[in-house]
Write a protein that holds these residues in place. Sequence first.
Motif, PDB file in Angstrom:
ATOM      1  N   ARG A   1     -11.663 -15.108  11.785  1.00 27.29           N
ATOM      2  CA  ARG A   1     -11.189 -13.918  11.334  1.00 27.29           C
ATOM      3  C   ARG A   1     -12.139 -13.026  11.731  1.00 27.29           C
ATOM      4  O   ARG A   1     -13.242 -13.178  11.397  1.00 27.29           O
TER       5      ARG A   1
ATOM      6  N   ILE B   1     -10.656  -2.967   8.717  1.00 29.11           N
ATOM      7  CA  ILE B   1      -9.343  -2.989   9.609  1.00 29.11           C
ATOM      8  C   ILE B   1      -9.099  -4.471  10.070  1.00 29.11           C
ATOM      9  O   ILE B   1     -10.154  -5.131  10.646  1.00 29.11           O
TER      10      ILE B   1
ATOM     11  N   LEU C   1      -4.065  -1.070   8.837  1.00 27.56           N
ATOM     12  CA  LEU C   1      -3.330  -2.339   9.497  1.00 27.56           C
ATOM     13  C   LEU C   1      -3.094  -1.782  11.243  1.00 27.56           C
ATOM     14  O   LEU C   1      -3.197  -0.744  11.440  1.00 27.56           O
ATOM     15  N   ASN C   2      -3.415  -2.826  11.947  1.00 25.04           N
ATOM     16  CA  ASN C   2      -3.395  -2.453  13.412  1.00 25.04           C
ATOM     17  C   ASN C   2      -1.876  -1.913  13.755  1.00 25.04           C
ATOM     18  O   ASN C   2      -1.843  -1.217  14.845  1.00 25.04           O
ATOM     19  N   GLU C   3      -0.986  -2.438  13.104  1.00 24.41           N
ATOM     20  CA  GLU C   3       0.492  -2.176  13.394  1.00 24.41           C
ATOM     21  C   GLU C   3       0.805  -0.683  12.844  1.00 24.41           C
ATOM     22  O   GLU C   3       1.709  -0.136  12.988  1.00 24.41           O
ATOM     23  N   GLY C   4      -0.264  -0.039  11.895  1.00 24.96           N
ATOM     24  CA  GLY C   4      -0.048   1.277  11.754  1.00 24.96           C
ATOM     25  C   GLY C   4       0.319   1.231  10.116  1.00 24.96           C
ATOM     26  O   GLY C   4       0.554  -0.019   9.522  1.00 24.96           O
TER      27      GLY C   4
ATOM     28  N   TYR D   1      -0.901   1.195   5.745  1.00 23.52           N
ATOM     29  CA  TYR D   1      -2.095   0.749   5.128  1.00 23.52           C
ATOM     30  C   TYR D   1      -1.725  -0.753   4.327  1.00 23.52           C
ATOM     31  O   TYR D   1      -0.553  -0.805   4.206  1.00 23.52           O
TER      32      TYR D   1
ATOM     33  N   SER E   1      -7.913  -7.377  12.411  1.00 21.79           N
ATOM     34  CA  SER E   1      -7.502  -7.322  13.839  1.00 21.79           C
ATOM     35  C   SER E   1      -6.994  -8.690  14.168  1.00 21.79           C
ATOM     36  O   SER E   1      -7.361  -9.799  14.066  1.00 21.79           O
ATOM     37  N   ASN E   2      -5.633  -8.331  14.794  1.00 24.97           N
ATOM     38  CA  ASN E   2      -4.812  -9.585  15.258  1.00 24.97           C
ATOM     39  C   ASN E   2      -4.494 -10.766  14.166  1.00 24.97           C
ATOM     40  O   ASN E   2      -4.623 -11.789  14.502  1.00 24.97           O
ATOM     41  N   GLN E   3      -4.375 -10.235  12.868  1.00 24.33           N
ATOM     42  CA  GLN E   3      -3.913 -11.348  12.163  1.00 24.33           C
ATOM     43  C   GLN E   3      -3.214 -10.550  10.734  1.00 24.33           C
ATOM     44  O   GLN E   3      -3.197  -9.611  10.504  1.00 24.33           O
TER      45      GLN E   3
END
Length: 346
Positions: A3, A27, A302-305, A307, A29-31
């Motif tokens: 992670r 942030i 969040l990576n996907e946008g 919070y 990342s990919n999780q």
Amino acid sequence: MNRKILIAALVAAVVLGTGGVVVLTRIASNQANAAPLQNDPAKTTPVKKTNLADQQSASGQLGFGAERALASRKSGTITGLPNQGAVIDQGKPVFWSDAKPVPLFYSAMPLYRDLEAGMSNGPDVKVVEENLAALGFKDFGAPDEKFTSYTASALKKWQKANGLEQTGKLGSGDVIVQPGAIRVASLTGQLGAPAGGDLMKVTGTERAVTVELEQTKQRLAKQGEKVELSITGGKPTTGTITGITRTPGDQNQGQKPKIVLTIAVDDPKAAEGLDTANVTALFTVAKKQNVLAVPIGALLALNEGGYGLVTDDGKTIPVTVGIFAKGQVEVQGEGLREGMKVVTTE
């Protein structure tokens, strides 16, 4: 499973003061879930139910409020003027024309015609009768809009008391009409000049704070709204917005239009002994009651946008954010509850 958690600066777009608030957050990342780095124990904080107030500050000046020009329609020559700083109450002379006083009457409406027997009814008659009654001249009974012989009689008695010609008539320029007592801020008229025209700049007599706002902040200018005041050399107190004026600005000189607020100081003792002082005015933009809130440093970008919040057991809860106030932010999310521990950088 590996992670990764990166520490980054998140600039929260908060209308609070004059700038943004820089917040440290994590942030993912990919999780779906995030956890603190090994050997770096995470700080946690409970989700709280509280009241939030989104506030914005502006600089102001303690004095007697915004200045306004005062002019006369009296004929004759200026033969006397008050001193700068003088306070003038109802019935007292504002200035002297041809060696005769021009007294102050109270009203929000100026006189717009000469008053005498035989005239039509009107609100200006009531203005005069109300002032005469307040000064002790009540021959006409209850003030109304009718100019009667009793009104003329009361005027004659008032004129005699002020050393004026006893005509029982009142010209529109024979008195100065203002909403209340005035304080002379500066003089523009001069002895020997025509009495009709600009005389002085005046303010109210109560301590007040003047705040200039850019037009983009006009949402802060709400008549009757409460404002928190921090007075340099004085005590914290509150104020009430009692006046809102707009200045056009000057494009040739690069001056932008402004909104000028007059804020009455609710507790005069907070400014006791101060003639002038710098003031920070705190305006409440929005309020929320009984909402869930966390420190801004608990927000996870969040990576996907959007919070999220990371719980103390490593789960990530996506959240929507509401108002920001004094380092706290309103949050809503499925499964979020009061008392839940979440990871924070603060």
